[in-house]
Design a protein around this motif. Structure first.
Motif, PDB file in Angstrom:
ATOM      1  N   GLY A  14     -18.563 -26.632  37.081  1.00  0.00           N
ATOM      2  CA  GLY A  14     -17.483 -27.409  36.604  1.00  0.00           C
ATOM      3  C   GLY A  14     -16.459 -28.011  37.697  1.00  0.00           C
ATOM      4  N   LEU A  15     -16.906 -27.930  38.871  1.00  0.00           N
ATOM      5  CA  LEU A  15     -15.943 -28.595  39.820  1.00  0.00           C
ATOM      6  C   LEU A  15     -16.577 -29.856  40.402  1.00  0.00           C
ATOM      7  CD1 LEU A  15     -15.489 -25.495  41.855  1.00  0.00           C
ATOM      8  CD2 LEU A  15     -13.716 -26.447  40.424  1.00  0.00           C
ATOM      9  N   ARG A  35      -3.451 -46.026  50.482  1.00  0.00           N
ATOM     10  CA  ARG A  35      -3.842 -44.808  49.471  1.00  0.00           C
ATOM     11  C   ARG A  35      -4.146 -43.669  50.122  1.00  0.00           C
ATOM     12  NH1 ARG A  35      -6.362 -49.350  46.808  1.00  0.00           N
ATOM     13  NH2 ARG A  35      -8.507 -48.704  47.447  1.00  0.00           N
ATOM     14  N   GLY A  36      -3.392 -42.612  50.158  1.00  0.00           N
ATOM     15  CA  GLY A  36      -3.341 -41.431  50.757  1.00  0.00           C
ATOM     16  C   GLY A  36      -4.671 -40.622  49.984  1.00  0.00           C
ATOM     17  N   VAL A  37      -5.352 -39.648  50.587  1.00  0.00           N
ATOM     18  CA  VAL A  37      -6.369 -38.812  49.938  1.00  0.00           C
ATOM     19  C   VAL A  37      -6.252 -37.291  50.397  1.00  0.00           C
ATOM     20  CG1 VAL A  37      -8.674 -38.531  49.528  1.00  0.00           C
ATOM     21  CG2 VAL A  37      -7.850 -40.944  49.887  1.00  0.00           C
ATOM     22  N   HIS A  38      -6.431 -36.473  49.470  1.00  0.00           N
ATOM     23  CA  HIS A  38      -6.550 -35.223  49.696  1.00  0.00           C
ATOM     24  C   HIS A  38      -8.262 -34.885  49.655  1.00  0.00           C
ATOM     25  CE1 HIS A  38      -5.915 -30.441  48.371  1.00  0.00           C
ATOM     26  NE2 HIS A  38      -6.586 -30.741  49.544  1.00  0.00           N
ATOM     27  N   VAL A  39      -8.659 -34.415  50.684  1.00  0.00           N
ATOM     28  CA  VAL A  39      -9.821 -34.237  50.966  1.00  0.00           C
ATOM     29  C   VAL A  39     -10.334 -32.709  50.938  1.00  0.00           C
ATOM     30  CG1 VAL A  39     -12.082 -34.430  52.357  1.00  0.00           C
ATOM     31  CG2 VAL A  39     -10.186 -36.144  52.313  1.00  0.00           C
ATOM     32  N   VAL A  40     -10.974 -32.307  50.080  1.00  0.00           N
ATOM     33  CA  VAL A  40     -11.787 -30.731  49.993  1.00  0.00           C
ATOM     34  C   VAL A  40     -13.143 -30.898  50.538  1.00  0.00           C
ATOM     35  CG1 VAL A  40     -12.019 -28.911  48.330  1.00  0.00           C
ATOM     36  CG2 VAL A  40      -9.972 -30.190  48.185  1.00  0.00           C
ATOM     37  N   MET A  48     -16.556 -20.088  44.167  1.00  0.00           N
ATOM     38  CA  MET A  48     -16.616 -18.855  43.266  1.00  0.00           C
ATOM     39  C   MET A  48     -14.927 -18.546  43.381  1.00  0.00           C
ATOM     40  SD  MET A  48     -19.208 -18.280  42.199  1.00  0.00           S
ATOM     41  CE  MET A  48     -19.066 -16.735  41.440  1.00  0.00           C
ATOM     42  N   ALA A  49     -14.284 -18.659  44.301  1.00  0.00           N
ATOM     43  CA  ALA A  49     -13.009 -18.303  44.200  1.00  0.00           C
ATOM     44  C   ALA A  49     -12.179 -19.071  43.281  1.00  0.00           C
ATOM     45  CB  ALA A  49     -12.457 -18.537  45.640  1.00  0.00           C
ATOM     46  N   ALA A  50     -12.308 -20.368  43.020  1.00  0.00           N
ATOM     47  CA  ALA A  50     -11.606 -21.207  41.988  1.00  0.00           C
ATOM     48  C   ALA A  50     -11.957 -20.797  40.657  1.00  0.00           C
ATOM     49  CB  ALA A  50     -12.564 -22.634  42.001  1.00  0.00           C
ATOM     50  N   LEU A  56      -6.043 -22.928  42.478  1.00  0.00           N
ATOM     51  CA  LEU A  56      -7.241 -23.708  43.576  1.00  0.00           C
ATOM     52  C   LEU A  56      -8.252 -24.480  42.706  1.00  0.00           C
ATOM     53  CD1 LEU A  56      -8.603 -23.858  46.146  1.00  0.00           C
ATOM     54  CD2 LEU A  56      -9.872 -21.601  45.780  1.00  0.00           C
ATOM     55  N   ARG A  57      -8.560 -23.979  41.492  1.00  0.00           N
ATOM     56  CA  ARG A  57      -9.431 -24.871  40.664  1.00  0.00           C
ATOM     57  C   ARG A  57      -8.773 -26.263  40.418  1.00  0.00           C
ATOM     58  NH1 ARG A  57     -14.037 -23.720  37.616  1.00  0.00           N
ATOM     59  NH2 ARG A  57     -14.494 -24.949  36.235  1.00  0.00           N
ATOM     60  N   SER A  58      -7.498 -26.029  40.006  1.00  0.00           N
ATOM     61  CA  SER A  58      -6.873 -27.354  39.721  1.00  0.00           C
ATOM     62  C   SER A  58      -6.629 -28.317  41.134  1.00  0.00           C
ATOM     63  CB  SER A  58      -5.507 -27.237  39.119  1.00  0.00           C
ATOM     64  OG  SER A  58      -4.646 -28.420  39.002  1.00  0.00           O
ATOM     65  N   ILE A  59      -6.462 -27.666  42.039  1.00  0.00           N
ATOM     66  CA  ILE A  59      -6.403 -28.545  43.416  1.00  0.00           C
ATOM     67  C   ILE A  59      -7.742 -29.328  43.461  1.00  0.00           C
ATOM     68  CG2 ILE A  59      -6.330 -28.552  45.700  1.00  0.00           C
ATOM     69  CD1 ILE A  59      -4.003 -26.292  45.034  1.00  0.00           C
ATOM     70  N   ILE A  60      -8.946 -28.415  43.453  1.00  0.00           N
ATOM     71  CA  ILE A  60     -10.013 -29.118  43.528  1.00  0.00           C
ATOM     72  C   ILE A  60     -10.405 -30.266  42.451  1.00  0.00           C
ATOM     73  CG2 ILE A  60     -12.555 -28.562  43.623  1.00  0.00           C
ATOM     74  CD1 ILE A  60     -11.873 -25.876  44.515  1.00  0.00           C
TER      75      ILE A  60
END
Length: 244
Positions: A14-15, A35-40, A48-50, A56-60
């Motif tokens: 789901g991520l 255009r800035g980007v947040h890279v995960v 699993m933590a998410a 954390l899940r929302s951030i990803i």
């Protein structure tokens, strides 16, 4: 993979995971278009933590780019027919740096005192045209966060590398990038330790055979509890597949 081609989004538990893209070139293109980007850089442990960490899940889910850093994530994509190469965050950064022009500056945040400074000094030799905006270790208290952010913002960096570990680095990037929305922000975990020469990356054999985690466990046996996330991740992926 062609330069400039937008990444295609796939899913693992789901991520989002973005594939089929020259990540470094695409990110540099975004930077030069303002255009800035947040890279995960996602791996099995983070996935699993998410599942229990909603923030954390929302951030990803809302990150501009999520790359398959871990062998487990690459394996999970392979089960759905998506054959993609593993792209460690440390390698992504090393691909970006030579592409930066002198007006594009890098800020290094994280690791123990002196490590980021050592990395900055080494990079100035390796990449003579690279401009270091500044650096700061990761040992600061919550009440000092505003001061650290102010120091970063003043330097107007194009690329901010944050090595504070998961999920702390992701939390701070989510909050802080609002002050520098046109910059690239990448969570790099323990990469500063490797760049500084205080730890070694796994030999190429381990990297090529998806065993980098095993070499890391050899280096840091106290991580064994965290490594339990790997079989848990595999079982969860298989169970989700059966449900589908």
């Amino acid at each position: 993979m062609s330069p400039g081609v937008a990444p295609v989004q796939r899913s693992v538990l789901g991520l989002p995971v973005h594939v089929n893209c020259d990540y470094a070139q695409w990110l540099v293109d975004q930077l030069r278009q303002g255009r800035g980007v947040h890279v995960v850089t996602i791996n099995a442990e983070m996935a699993m933590a998410a599942r229990t960490d909603e923030q954390l899940r929302s951030i990803i889910q809302n990150a501009g780019l999520v790359i398959p850093d871990g062998a487990g994530v690459v394996w999970a994509l392979g089960l759905t027919g998506q054959k993609v190469p593993r792209t460690p965050g440390i390698e992504l950064v090393e691909q970006i740096l030579p592409k930066l022009i002198p007006t594009e500056k890098v800020y290094l945040l994280g690791a123990k005192p002196g490590y980021a400074e050592r990395v900055a000094q080494q990079w100035q030799i390796k990449f003579p045209n690279l401009k270091i905006a500044g650096y700061r270790d990761g040992y600061f208290r919550p009440e000092e966060e505003d001061q650290v952010l102010e120091q970063i913002v003043k330097t107007l960096p194009s690329l901010v590398l944050v090595g504070l570990g998961v999920p702390r680095q992701e939390y701070l990037i989510q909050q802080w990038r609002r002050q520098l929305p046109q910059s690239l922000w990448i969570g790099v975990g323990g990469s500063f330790d490797i760049w500084a020469g205080t730890k070694e990356r796994a030999p190429q054999f381990f990297r090529d055979n998806s065993l980098e985690w095993l070499y890391r466990l050899y280096q840091e046996p106290y991580r064994w509890r965290r490594m339990l996330a790997l079989p848990h991740f595999a079982l969860t992926v298989l169970a989700e597949g059966v449900k589908r």
